[in-house]
Structures are given as C-alpha cells and as structure tokens.
Design a protein around this motif. Structure first.
Motif, PDB file in Angstrom:
ATOM      1  N   THR A  67     -23.872  -2.175   0.123  1.00 31.93           N
ATOM      2  CA  THR A  67     -22.587  -1.870   0.758  1.00 31.93           C
ATOM      3  C   THR A  67     -21.956  -0.618   0.147  1.00 31.93           C
ATOM      4  O   THR A  67     -22.212  -0.282  -1.009  1.00 31.93           O
ATOM      5  CB  THR A  67     -21.619  -3.046   0.629  1.00 31.93           C
ATOM      6  N   ALA A  68     -21.100   0.015   0.916  1.00 30.82           N
ATOM      7  CA  ALA A  68     -20.418   1.215   0.441  1.00 30.82           C
ATOM      8  C   ALA A  68     -19.422   0.848  -0.661  1.00 30.82           C
ATOM      9  O   ALA A  68     -18.791  -0.204  -0.621  1.00 30.82           O
ATOM     10  CB  ALA A  68     -19.680   1.893   1.591  1.00 30.82           C
ATOM     11  N   PRO A  69     -19.266   1.701  -1.674  1.00 31.73           N
ATOM     12  CA  PRO A  69     -18.328   1.408  -2.766  1.00 31.73           C
ATOM     13  C   PRO A  69     -16.883   1.495  -2.288  1.00 31.73           C
ATOM     14  O   PRO A  69     -16.570   2.149  -1.287  1.00 31.73           O
ATOM     15  CB  PRO A  69     -18.639   2.496  -3.793  1.00 31.73           C
ATOM     16  N   LEU A  70     -15.988   0.827  -3.015  1.00 31.54           N
ATOM     17  CA  LEU A  70     -14.569   0.909  -2.705  1.00 31.54           C
ATOM     18  C   LEU A  70     -14.036   2.300  -3.023  1.00 31.54           C
ATOM     19  O   LEU A  70     -14.505   2.960  -3.955  1.00 31.54           O
ATOM     20  CB  LEU A  70     -13.789  -0.120  -3.532  1.00 31.54           C
ATOM     21  N   ASP A  71     -13.040   2.747  -2.267  1.00 33.59           N
ATOM     22  CA  ASP A  71     -12.427   4.045  -2.553  1.00 33.59           C
ATOM     23  C   ASP A  71     -11.115   3.900  -3.326  1.00 33.59           C
ATOM     24  O   ASP A  71     -10.457   4.885  -3.642  1.00 33.59           O
ATOM     25  CB  ASP A  71     -12.207   4.841  -1.270  1.00 33.59           C
ATOM     26  N   SER A  72     -10.726   2.638  -3.629  1.00 33.66           N
ATOM     27  CA  SER A  72      -9.513   2.405  -4.425  1.00 33.66           C
ATOM     28  C   SER A  72      -9.560   0.984  -4.980  1.00 33.66           C
ATOM     29  O   SER A  72     -10.391   0.165  -4.570  1.00 33.66           O
ATOM     30  CB  SER A  72      -8.246   2.602  -3.586  1.00 33.66           C
ATOM     31  N   GLU A  73      -8.662   0.693  -5.916  1.00 31.56           N
ATOM     32  CA  GLU A  73      -8.604  -0.645  -6.480  1.00 31.56           C
ATOM     33  C   GLU A  73      -8.179  -1.650  -5.402  1.00 31.56           C
ATOM     34  O   GLU A  73      -7.469  -1.309  -4.458  1.00 31.56           O
ATOM     35  CB  GLU A  73      -7.614  -0.700  -7.652  1.00 31.56           C
ATOM     36  N   ASP A  74      -8.632  -2.898  -5.551  1.00 30.66           N
ATOM     37  CA  ASP A  74      -8.305  -3.915  -4.551  1.00 30.66           C
ATOM     38  C   ASP A  74      -7.633  -5.154  -5.135  1.00 30.66           C
ATOM     39  O   ASP A  74      -7.490  -6.160  -4.447  1.00 30.66           O
ATOM     40  CB  ASP A  74      -9.559  -4.320  -3.763  1.00 30.66           C
ATOM     41  N   GLY A  75      -7.203  -5.071  -6.405  1.00 31.84           N
ATOM     42  CA  GLY A  75      -6.544  -6.227  -7.004  1.00 31.84           C
ATOM     43  C   GLY A  75      -5.531  -5.833  -8.058  1.00 31.84           C
ATOM     44  O   GLY A  75      -5.530  -4.704  -8.558  1.00 31.84           O
ATOM     45  N   ILE A  76      -4.644  -6.769  -8.381  1.00 25.87           N
ATOM     46  CA  ILE A  76      -3.661  -6.577  -9.444  1.00 25.87           C
ATOM     47  C   ILE A  76      -3.698  -7.797 -10.358  1.00 25.87           C
ATOM     48  O   ILE A  76      -3.536  -8.931  -9.898  1.00 25.87           O
ATOM     49  CB  ILE A  76      -2.235  -6.412  -8.883  1.00 25.87           C
TER      50      ILE A  76
END
Length: 352
Positions: A274-283
C-alpha cells in the motif's frame, strides 16, 4: 510449496477486490474454480480457473481444497454447509451468517467433519485497527474507561445491492454489514461485553434496511464502548477514541487497501504494497506524574490483507493459528442478535 486449490462462490466486488487478487499473488494458492452465473468476467485475469454456473456444480465437479463463500449473507449458511458436507474447508465473508443459530450449526458441522470455517474479518488487518491494538498493548493509557469506534459513510442513495438494502430480508442492513466489523474489533480488543443497548434504524426511510446504529457495550469493570455508524457523515474524523486514566488516543480510519484494490492495485506477496501515509493519522496524549500532558502525533504502519491468507495457508499446511475461526465469530453473531433485539425493545439486553 504445497498448493491449496481454491474455489470462489462468486465474482462480484468481494471476489474481484478482497479475495481473488490475494489468492492469485500468494504462491501457495491456486484459483481452480469460479462461479459466474451469467458472465465470464474472471477469464481475463484468471484464465486457468474453470467457470461454473452454480455453487452446486462447482462442488460436484471442481478439484478444490478450500471454498470461499463470498455470496450475499442470506446464502452463507446454505453454501458453507454444502461445502463442508462436500469435505471442503471454508472461508465465509462477513457477516458470518444471518443469525447465531446458523453460525453455531456451521461451527459444529466443521468440527464433526474435522474441517475448518474461518470468517473473513479483514478489518483486523487494517492499519488503523493495528495501531490501536499496538497502543493498547503498550498499556500507556492506564485503565481504559471509555471507547468509541465509528465506521461512517456518505451514501444518501440506496445501494444497488438489494441483499443489503431490502428491509424484508434477514441479514440486510448496516448492523450486519459494518456492524460486523466494529463488533468484531471491540470484542478482539476488549473481550465479550456483559450487556448491550442499541439504537438502530434507517435514515433513508422505512423502505430501506437499517443504515444507522449506535451500540453501547457494558463491561464488568464499568468500561463503556460505543460503536456507531451513519450514512450521512461527510467529513473525516477520528474513528477510534480510547480514553484511559493515564492518557487517551485518537486514531483516524486511514487504511486505504480497499480503495487501492478497487483502483487496480496488485497486492504483492511478502511485501507492504500500500502507498505510505502523507501525514500523521493519530494523536497520543499521556498524562505524566506532574499532571502535564505529553502530546505526540503518531503514524500507523501499513496493514495487509495478504496476512489473512498467509494465516490460512499456514493453518492448512502447518497447523498454525486459524484467523477468525467460526467458534469465535459465533459470539459476534450473538451480539448482533442482541443489538437488534435491544433496539426493538428499547432496553438493555443481558449477554452473560
């Protein structure tokens, strides 16, 4: 490498997107047979698979070891039972069955035949769920007090899939569809609840199956888990909210495997495809001993549905762990029944 011969009971979206691509790319599987009642769409990508006009014909004539029941839920019990009686191991798409009785009967039959039934709970292999699991395993949040898990869509028009939209069909609607994922994830992460209360109805109107639910799980330690889904939710938000006495964690529903597969992506065996994330997805917020909050933006690692089929292969060949076995998912079906009953009666239902 031992080769496991597979028969697909249908070649709709589930077959094209969630099953056939992984079975083709995994070197331990070979798609021998595909059921297509009126078309031959599978020939282009799977020319070595024999096409049958019915599940009955495939089971009578095809040389298969494993049958994937990826037809509408209303047929799951019938076809899975037929496959087991024909001596085949079985994978059943979620939701497992219409009700708990059917699920229990299939689990019992598989045990009697010394075969297995595994339910395709693919969302256990989503990147967002795996990240939540990772944070919980690290125990940095302390005692978990409250959890919310959501799976929303913006689909104000009815789906063309009548088996999901017709309110007169048992097993139709969002509770069996998306609820099967959320209930499974909650049970995997926190165990079987003590009680359940639910609000279930159709936002699109009474001519359609339920498309909204809010489910509340009660646990022995006073933990509360809320599961929610709506088809009138447009903006993205945090799909997982975990609150503990030492911290909290918010996680977006960021897995994109389904979209990439629909777009034609090929899931490579043995690789993250799968393509990598372009930003954070959690806090992640951790409360330290000075009552200060340490706030960290987090990024989830890729999920991979190929790992489901790798688990299946290793179970068949080496006797290793079986993913989402029937005996386990029977519990989910009992919860689904209790959810619908709770909404009908407007009261809390005891599960234990």
């Amino acid at each position: 490498m031992q080769l496991v011969k597979v028969g697909l009971c249908a070649f709709g979206m589930s077959g094209k997107v969630f099953h056939a691509p992984f079975l083709k790319e995994h070197p331990g599987f070979f798609i021998t047979a595909i059921v297509e009642r009126s078309k031959e769409e599978s020939k282009e990508k799977y020319p070595d698979a024999q096409i049958f006009l019915s599940v009955e014909e495939m089971l009578e004539n095809a040389n298969v070891d494993l049958v994937v029941v990826n037809t509408p839920v209303q047929t799951h019990f019938e076809y899975a039972k037929m496959a087991l009686e024909a001596g085949k191991n079985v994978i059943v798409e979620k939701p497992f069955t219409i009700n708990a009785k059917e699920a229990e009967d299939l689990a019992k039959l598989a045990a009697e035949k010394n075969l297995f039934v595994s339910v395709y709970q693919n969302r256990r292999f989503d990147r967002d769920y795996l990240q939540v699991q990772k944070v919980l395993n690290e125990k940095v949040l302390g005692e978990i007090k409250e959890v919310e898990i959501r799976f929303d869509r913006f689909r104000t028009e009815a789906s063309a899939k009548l088996h999901k939209e017709d309110p007169n069909l048992s097993g139709s609607g969002s509770v069996h569809d998306l609820g099967a994922h959320l209930i499974d994830q909650a049970v995997q992460l926190f165990g079987f609840p003590k009680k359940v209360f639910a609000d279930v109805f159709s936002m699109k109107g009474n001519d359609f199956a339920n498309d909204y639910f809010e489910i509340l799980f009660y646990y022995e330690n006073e933990l509360r888990i809320r599961l929610k889904s709506s088809v009138f939710t447009k903006e993205d938000h945090y799909a997982y909210k975990i609150f503990g006495d030492r911290g909290c964690f918010l996680q977006q529903r960021s897995d994109d495997q389904e979209n990439q597969l629909v777009g034609g992506a090929i899931p490579e065996y043995g690789k993250e495809w799968t393509a990598p994330l372009d930003s954070e997805d959690g806090i992640l917020n951790i409360f330290n001993e000075n009552s200060e909050t340490e706030r960290t933006l987090t990024s989830s690692e890729p999920g991979n549905y190929m790992n489901y089929y790798q688990n299946i292969y290793e179970h068949i060949v080496f006797g290793y762990y079986l993913p989402s076995p029937a005996e386990e998912v029977v519990q989910n079906m009992r919860i689904i029944e209790a959810v619908l009953e709770s909404s009908r009666q407007g009261k809390v239902i005891d599960l234990v």
